[in-house]
Design a protein around this motif. Structure first.
Motif, short mmCIF file in Angstrom:
data_model
loop_
_atom_site.label_atom_id
_atom_site.label_comp_id
_atom_site.label_asym_id
_atom_site.label_seq_id
_atom_site.Cartn_x
_atom_site.Cartn_y
_atom_site.Cartn_z
N ARG A 38 -2.22 -11.63 5.22
CA ARG A 38 -2.13 -10.39 5.38
C ARG A 38 -2.87 -9.24 4.63
O ARG A 38 -3.27 -9.61 3.61
N GLN A 39 -3.03 -8.24 5.16
CA GLN A 39 -3.69 -7.20 4.26
C GLN A 39 -2.90 -5.56 4.50
O GLN A 39 -2.70 -5.29 5.67
N ALA A 40 -2.54 -5.08 3.38
CA ALA A 40 -2.08 -4.05 3.49
C ALA A 40 -3.18 -2.85 3.19
O ALA A 40 -4.31 -3.19 2.66
N GLY A 42 -5.67 -0.36 1.79
CA GLY A 42 -6.02 -0.38 0.48
C GLY A 42 -6.20 -1.40 -0.50
O GLY A 42 -6.44 -1.56 -1.81
N LYS A 43 -5.52 -2.62 0.05
CA LYS A 43 -5.43 -3.88 -0.63
C LYS A 43 -6.30 -4.96 -0.15
O LYS A 43 -6.76 -4.89 1.27
N GLU A 44 -6.56 -5.98 -0.94
CA GLU A 44 -7.15 -7.17 -0.56
C GLU A 44 -6.41 -7.89 0.49
O GLU A 44 -5.23 -8.17 0.58
N ARG A 45 -7.12 -9.04 1.33
CA ARG A 45 -6.36 -9.71 2.20
C ARG A 45 -5.77 -10.90 1.39
O ARG A 45 -6.45 -11.32 0.33
N GLU A 46 -4.49 -11.24 1.52
CA GLU A 46 -3.81 -12.01 0.67
C GLU A 46 -3.28 -13.32 1.42
O GLU A 46 -2.71 -13.14 2.76
N SER A 63 5.82 -14.75 -3.19
CA SER A 63 6.68 -13.56 -2.52
C SER A 63 7.36 -13.91 -1.31
O SER A 63 8.31 -12.98 -0.98
N GLU A 89 7.63 -4.05 1.47
CA GLU A 89 6.31 -4.55 0.75
C GLU A 89 5.57 -5.74 1.72
O GLU A 89 4.75 -6.14 1.35
N ALA A 92 2.12 -4.80 6.43
CA ALA A 92 0.73 -5.17 6.50
C ALA A 92 0.04 -5.48 7.73
O ALA A 92 0.96 -5.80 8.77
#
Length: 124
Positions: A38-40, A42-46, A63, A89, A92
């Motif tokens: 998943r990628q939110a 402004g964030k990196e893909r996790e 998480s 949270e 994403a």
């Protein structure tokens, strides 16, 4: 080559559930480990979860443990991500990915094929 198409995303309230589906092309689906990332904004893909070719082994990011379940149906060339007790949270874009190996890790580098993603939005 493997083509992946995700579906099942949407808008849900906190505490709710969604089931994501990833349909794969090809006749050797069971030879691929499958993962969800998943990628939110402004964030990196996790990494979220991965499952072995036969479905017997799964791993999750801490998480989502106890809330998300990854599964697969090799007869239907499909992998699922059941998401319960969703939190804001978790919002994403969720991507399905295929790794040309029996079991993959949470590293993006393991995965050669990616879908276009499906958006999950969890409201508070």
């Amino acid at each position: 080559q493997v083509q992946l198409v995700e579906s099942g995303g949407g808008l849900v309230q906190a505490g709710g559930s969604l089931r994501l589906t990833c349909a794969a092309s090809g006749r050797t689906f069971s030879r691929y480990a499958m993962g969800w990332f998943r990628q939110a904004p402004g964030k990196e893909r996790e990494f979220v979860a991965t499952i072995s070719g036969t479905g017997g082994t799964t791993y999750y990011v801490d998480s989502v443990k106890g809330r998300f379940t990854i599964s697969r149906d090799n007869g239907k060339n499909t992998v699922y991500l059941q998401m319960n007790s969703l939190k804001p949270e978790d919002t994403a874009m969720y991507y399905c990915a295929a790794a040309p190996t029996y079991m993959a890790t949470g590293s993006i580098r393991d995965y050669d094929f990616w879908g276009q993603g499906t958006q999950v939005t969890v409201s508070s």
